[in-house]
Scaffold this motif. Structure first.
Motif, PDB file in Angstrom:
ATOM      1  N   TRP A  50      59.201  20.520  -2.399  1.00  0.00           N
ATOM      2  CA  TRP A  50      60.230  21.561  -2.380  1.00  0.00           C
ATOM      3  C   TRP A  50      60.043  22.394  -3.640  1.00  0.00           C
ATOM      4  CZ3 TRP A  50      63.651  21.777   1.774  1.00  0.00           C
ATOM      5  CH2 TRP A  50      63.638  20.681   2.622  1.00  0.00           C
ATOM      6  N   LEU A  51      59.564  23.637  -3.487  1.00  0.00           N
ATOM      7  CA  LEU A  51      59.147  24.444  -4.623  1.00  0.00           C
ATOM      8  C   LEU A  51      59.875  25.788  -4.616  1.00  0.00           C
ATOM      9  CD1 LEU A  51      55.295  23.890  -4.171  1.00  0.00           C
ATOM     10  CD2 LEU A  51      56.920  22.429  -5.412  1.00  0.00           C
ATOM     11  N   LYS A  52      60.418  26.169  -5.780  1.00  0.00           N
ATOM     12  CA  LYS A  52      61.103  27.461  -5.880  1.00  0.00           C
ATOM     13  C   LYS A  52      60.800  28.098  -7.234  1.00  0.00           C
ATOM     14  CE  LYS A  52      65.566  29.765  -5.288  1.00  0.00           C
ATOM     15  NZ  LYS A  52      67.004  29.570  -4.996  1.00  0.00           N
ATOM     16  N   SER A  53      60.335  29.350  -7.189  1.00  0.00           N
ATOM     17  CA  SER A  53      60.048  30.116  -8.398  1.00  0.00           C
ATOM     18  C   SER A  53      60.897  31.386  -8.364  1.00  0.00           C
ATOM     19  CB  SER A  53      58.565  30.468  -8.480  1.00  0.00           C
ATOM     20  OG  SER A  53      58.288  31.201  -9.642  1.00  0.00           O
ATOM     21  N   THR A  54      61.746  31.582  -9.388  1.00  0.00           N
ATOM     22  CA  THR A  54      62.665  32.715  -9.386  1.00  0.00           C
ATOM     23  C   THR A  54      62.289  33.813 -10.375  1.00  0.00           C
ATOM     24  OG1 THR A  54      64.129  31.677 -11.020  1.00  0.00           O
ATOM     25  CG2 THR A  54      64.554  31.183  -8.702  1.00  0.00           C
ATOM     26  N   GLY A  55      61.382  33.550 -11.290  1.00  0.00           N
ATOM     27  CA  GLY A  55      61.004  34.551 -12.284  1.00  0.00           C
ATOM     28  C   GLY A  55      60.022  35.572 -11.734  1.00  0.00           C
ATOM     29  N   SER A  56      59.902  36.712 -12.401  1.00  0.00           N
ATOM     30  CA  SER A  56      58.970  37.749 -11.961  1.00  0.00           C
ATOM     31  C   SER A  56      57.530  37.263 -12.102  1.00  0.00           C
ATOM     32  CB  SER A  56      59.174  39.023 -12.776  1.00  0.00           C
ATOM     33  OG  SER A  56      58.993  38.771 -14.152  1.00  0.00           O
ATOM     34  N   GLY A  57      56.736  37.528 -11.063  1.00  0.00           N
ATOM     35  CA  GLY A  57      55.328  37.129 -11.060  1.00  0.00           C
ATOM     36  C   GLY A  57      55.095  35.664 -10.763  1.00  0.00           C
ATOM     37  N   GLY A  58      56.139  34.934 -10.399  1.00  0.00           N
ATOM     38  CA  GLY A  58      56.021  33.492 -10.192  1.00  0.00           C
ATOM     39  C   GLY A  58      55.377  33.108  -8.874  1.00  0.00           C
ATOM     40  N   LYS A  59      54.823  31.894  -8.848  1.00  0.00           N
ATOM     41  CA  LYS A  59      54.143  31.379  -7.666  1.00  0.00           C
ATOM     42  C   LYS A  59      54.619  29.967  -7.345  1.00  0.00           C
ATOM     43  CE  LYS A  59      50.218  34.271  -8.778  1.00  0.00           C
ATOM     44  NZ  LYS A  59      51.023  35.072  -9.728  1.00  0.00           N
ATOM     45  N   GLY A  60      54.588  29.634  -6.068  1.00  0.00           N
ATOM     46  CA  GLY A  60      54.900  28.264  -5.685  1.00  0.00           C
ATOM     47  C   GLY A  60      53.739  27.337  -5.984  1.00  0.00           C
ATOM     48  N   ILE A  61      52.563  27.673  -5.457  1.00  0.00           N
ATOM     49  CA  ILE A  61      51.344  26.890  -5.656  1.00  0.00           C
ATOM     50  C   ILE A  61      50.234  27.835  -6.092  1.00  0.00           C
ATOM     51  CG2 ILE A  61      49.574  25.498  -4.515  1.00  0.00           C
ATOM     52  CD1 ILE A  61      51.742  24.431  -2.647  1.00  0.00           C
TER      53      ILE A  61
ATOM     54  N   ILE B  29      59.666  28.832  -1.927  1.00  0.00           N
ATOM     55  CA  ILE B  29      60.457  30.055  -2.013  1.00  0.00           C
ATOM     56  C   ILE B  29      60.141  30.736  -3.339  1.00  0.00           C
ATOM     57  CG2 ILE B  29      62.773  31.040  -2.201  1.00  0.00           C
ATOM     58  CD1 ILE B  29      63.798  28.787  -0.452  1.00  0.00           C
ATOM     59  N   THR B  30      59.850  32.044  -3.305  1.00  0.00           N
ATOM     60  CA  THR B  30      59.770  32.843  -4.525  1.00  0.00           C
ATOM     61  C   THR B  30      60.708  34.034  -4.350  1.00  0.00           C
ATOM     62  OG1 THR B  30      57.953  34.321  -3.870  1.00  0.00           O
ATOM     63  CG2 THR B  30      57.352  32.183  -4.817  1.00  0.00           C
ATOM     64  N   THR B  31      61.469  34.340  -5.411  1.00  0.00           N
ATOM     65  CA  THR B  31      62.443  35.435  -5.330  1.00  0.00           C
ATOM     66  C   THR B  31      62.173  36.542  -6.332  1.00  0.00           C
ATOM     67  OG1 THR B  31      63.961  34.332  -6.862  1.00  0.00           O
ATOM     68  CG2 THR B  31      64.231  33.852  -4.515  1.00  0.00           C
ATOM     69  N   GLY B  32      61.320  36.300  -7.321  1.00  0.00           N
ATOM     70  CA  GLY B  32      61.038  37.312  -8.336  1.00  0.00           C
ATOM     71  C   GLY B  32      60.090  38.380  -7.828  1.00  0.00           C
ATOM     72  N   GLY B  33      60.078  39.517  -8.500  1.00  0.00           N
ATOM     73  CA  GLY B  33      59.166  40.600  -8.154  1.00  0.00           C
ATOM     74  C   GLY B  33      57.912  40.571  -8.995  1.00  0.00           C
ATOM     75  N   GLN B  34      57.192  41.665  -8.995  1.00  0.00           N
ATOM     76  CA  GLN B  34      55.946  41.772  -9.755  1.00  0.00           C
ATOM     77  C   GLN B  34      56.236  41.859 -11.253  1.00  0.00           C
ATOM     78  OE1 GLN B  34      53.673  45.528  -9.648  1.00  0.00           O
ATOM     79  NE2 GLN B  34      51.948  44.324  -8.904  1.00  0.00           N
TER      80      GLN B  34
ATOM     81  N   SER C  65      51.083  40.495 -12.541  1.00  0.00           N
ATOM     82  CA  SER C  65      51.077  39.243 -11.780  1.00  0.00           C
ATOM     83  C   SER C  65      52.071  39.393 -10.646  1.00  0.00           C
ATOM     84  CB  SER C  65      51.464  38.067 -12.688  1.00  0.00           C
ATOM     85  OG  SER C  65      51.607  36.880 -11.928  1.00  0.00           O
ATOM     86  N   SER C  66      51.590  39.272  -9.414  1.00  0.00           N
ATOM     87  CA  SER C  66      52.465  39.414  -8.251  1.00  0.00           C
ATOM     88  C   SER C  66      52.955  38.050  -7.798  1.00  0.00           C
ATOM     89  CB  SER C  66      51.723  40.100  -7.102  1.00  0.00           C
ATOM     90  OG  SER C  66      51.416  41.438  -7.431  1.00  0.00           O
ATOM     91  N   PRO C  67      54.177  37.963  -7.284  1.00  0.00           N
ATOM     92  CA  PRO C  67      54.689  36.692  -6.792  1.00  0.00           C
ATOM     93  C   PRO C  67      53.972  36.287  -5.503  1.00  0.00           C
ATOM     94  CG  PRO C  67      56.217  38.455  -6.270  1.00  0.00           C
ATOM     95  CD  PRO C  67      55.154  39.062  -7.122  1.00  0.00           C
ATOM     96  N   LYS C  68      53.648  35.002  -5.377  1.00  0.00           N
ATOM     97  CA  LYS C  68      52.980  34.501  -4.181  1.00  0.00           C
ATOM     98  C   LYS C  68      53.491  33.097  -3.879  1.00  0.00           C
ATOM     99  CE  LYS C  68      48.798  37.079  -5.397  1.00  0.00           C
ATOM    100  NZ  LYS C  68      48.929  38.193  -4.466  1.00  0.00           N
ATOM    101  N   GLY C  69      53.666  32.819  -2.599  1.00  0.00           N
ATOM    102  CA  GLY C  69      54.069  31.474  -2.216  1.00  0.00           C
ATOM    103  C   GLY C  69      52.959  30.474  -2.493  1.00  0.00           C
TER     104      GLY C  69
ATOM    105  N   ARG D 156      58.518  31.481   1.952  1.00  0.00           N
ATOM    106  CA  ARG D 156      59.306  32.713   1.993  1.00  0.00           C
ATOM    107  C   ARG D 156      59.228  33.397   0.623  1.00  0.00           C
ATOM    108  NH1 ARG D 156      63.298  34.922   5.088  1.00  0.00           N
ATOM    109  NH2 ARG D 156      63.506  33.027   6.335  1.00  0.00           N
ATOM    110  N   THR D 157      58.780  34.663   0.603  1.00  0.00           N
ATOM    111  CA  THR D 157      58.757  35.464  -0.625  1.00  0.00           C
ATOM    112  C   THR D 157      59.565  36.730  -0.376  1.00  0.00           C
ATOM    113  OG1 THR D 157      56.746  36.702  -0.055  1.00  0.00           O
ATOM    114  CG2 THR D 157      56.460  34.597  -1.185  1.00  0.00           C
ATOM    115  N   SER D 158      60.482  37.045  -1.286  1.00  0.00           N
ATOM    116  CA  SER D 158      61.368  38.187  -1.068  1.00  0.00           C
ATOM    117  C   SER D 158      61.255  39.263  -2.135  1.00  0.00           C
ATOM    118  CB  SER D 158      62.828  37.711  -0.997  1.00  0.00           C
ATOM    119  OG  SER D 158      63.189  37.008  -2.164  1.00  0.00           O
ATOM    120  N   GLY D 159      60.600  38.984  -3.265  1.00  0.00           N
ATOM    121  CA  GLY D 159      60.493  39.950  -4.346  1.00  0.00           C
ATOM    122  C   GLY D 159      59.418  40.999  -4.102  1.00  0.00           C
ATOM    123  N   TYR D 160      59.465  42.090  -4.852  1.00  0.00           N
ATOM    124  CA  TYR D 160      58.520  43.193  -4.702  1.00  0.00           C
ATOM    125  C   TYR D 160      57.077  42.716  -4.845  1.00  0.00           C
ATOM    126  CZ  TYR D 160      55.953  47.469  -5.713  1.00  0.00           C
ATOM    127  OH  TYR D 160      55.031  48.486  -5.697  1.00  0.00           O
ATOM    128  N   ASN D 161      56.226  43.104  -3.877  1.00  0.00           N
ATOM    129  CA  ASN D 161      54.808  42.768  -3.834  1.00  0.00           C
ATOM    130  C   ASN D 161      54.552  41.289  -3.530  1.00  0.00           C
ATOM    131  OD1 ASN D 161      53.628  45.271  -4.178  1.00  0.00           O
ATOM    132  ND2 ASN D 161      52.264  44.584  -5.788  1.00  0.00           N
TER     133      ASN D 161
END
Length: 200
Positions: free
Chosen positions: A103-114, A130-135, A143-147, A164-169
């Motif tokens: 169960w992985l969640k990254s909320t900061g900008s540019g963050g990645k799950g794996i 889940i990633t919620t941060g943007g670029q 650094s762009s967010p990626k699951g 699920r990724t919801s942030g910009y890029n």
């Protein structure tokens, strides 16, 4: 510094119940490999560009329930002279998931799950990202967010992957090389590409 650190390898076994909180660097860090065979592992890190679970060698997950939350934004690495984001799981080598729950969640900008430098193999178990941060961007570097981001091949033969990724890029599942899916269940919801492979 790191919550748990070994210059060799780290093994988590059945019966363990561990909570790690890191505010300066990584949650769990090993040089020669991390093996999660069972138990309960909860990791929370808040430093910029920090990794929840970080290994310079293999990461192999055979069982247990692992939860990782990263909340730090990206940062500029003066050594590599590049922008880097946080990641729940990061390996410089190969990731193999045979069982268990992630169960992985990254909320900061540019963050990645794996984030995997070499190859990722998903043979079983359940992976929820889940990633919620943007670029995160500095000057012309970003650094762009990626699951799930893998520089080598991705092989999916079983198990369940939900991203699920919801942030910009934000992108769902990305490989710089080849992706092969022969089994399992895969669901990806993304701001940008849901599934992105650089090679057929």
């Amino acid at each position: 510094n790191n919550g748990i650190h070994s210059a060799d390898y780290i093994t988590f076994s059945n019966g363990c119940n561990i909570y790690v909180q890191a505010t300066e660097n990584h949650g769990v860090k090993a040089n020669d490999g991390i093996f999660i065979n069972g138990g309960i592992l909860n990791v929370e890190v808040s430093a910029a560009a920090a990794k929840g679970i970080n290994s310079e060698s293999h990461i192999i997950i055979n069982g247990g329930r692992t939860t990782v939350l990263t909340s730090g934004n990206g940062a500029y690495d003066t050594t590599d002279k590049s922008v880097k984001g946080a990641a729940c799981i990061k390996t410089d080598s190969i990731l193999t998931v045979n069982g268990g729950e992630l169960w992985l969640k990254s909320t900061g900008s540019g963050g990645k799950g794996i984030n995997v430098d070499m190859e990722a193999n998903f043979n079983g178990g359940s992976v929820y990202v889940i990633t919620t941060g943007g670029q995160y961007k500095i000057n012309n570097d970003s650094s762009s967010p990626k699951g799930i981001k893998v520089d080598g091949n991705i092989n999916i033969s079983g198990g369940r992957i939900w991203v699920r990724t919801s942030g910009y890029n934000g992108e769902g599942i990305e490989t710089k090389k080849q992706m092969t899916i022969t089994g399992g269940e895969v669901a990806s919801y993304a701001y940008d590409d849901a599934i992105n492979s650089k090679r057929d």
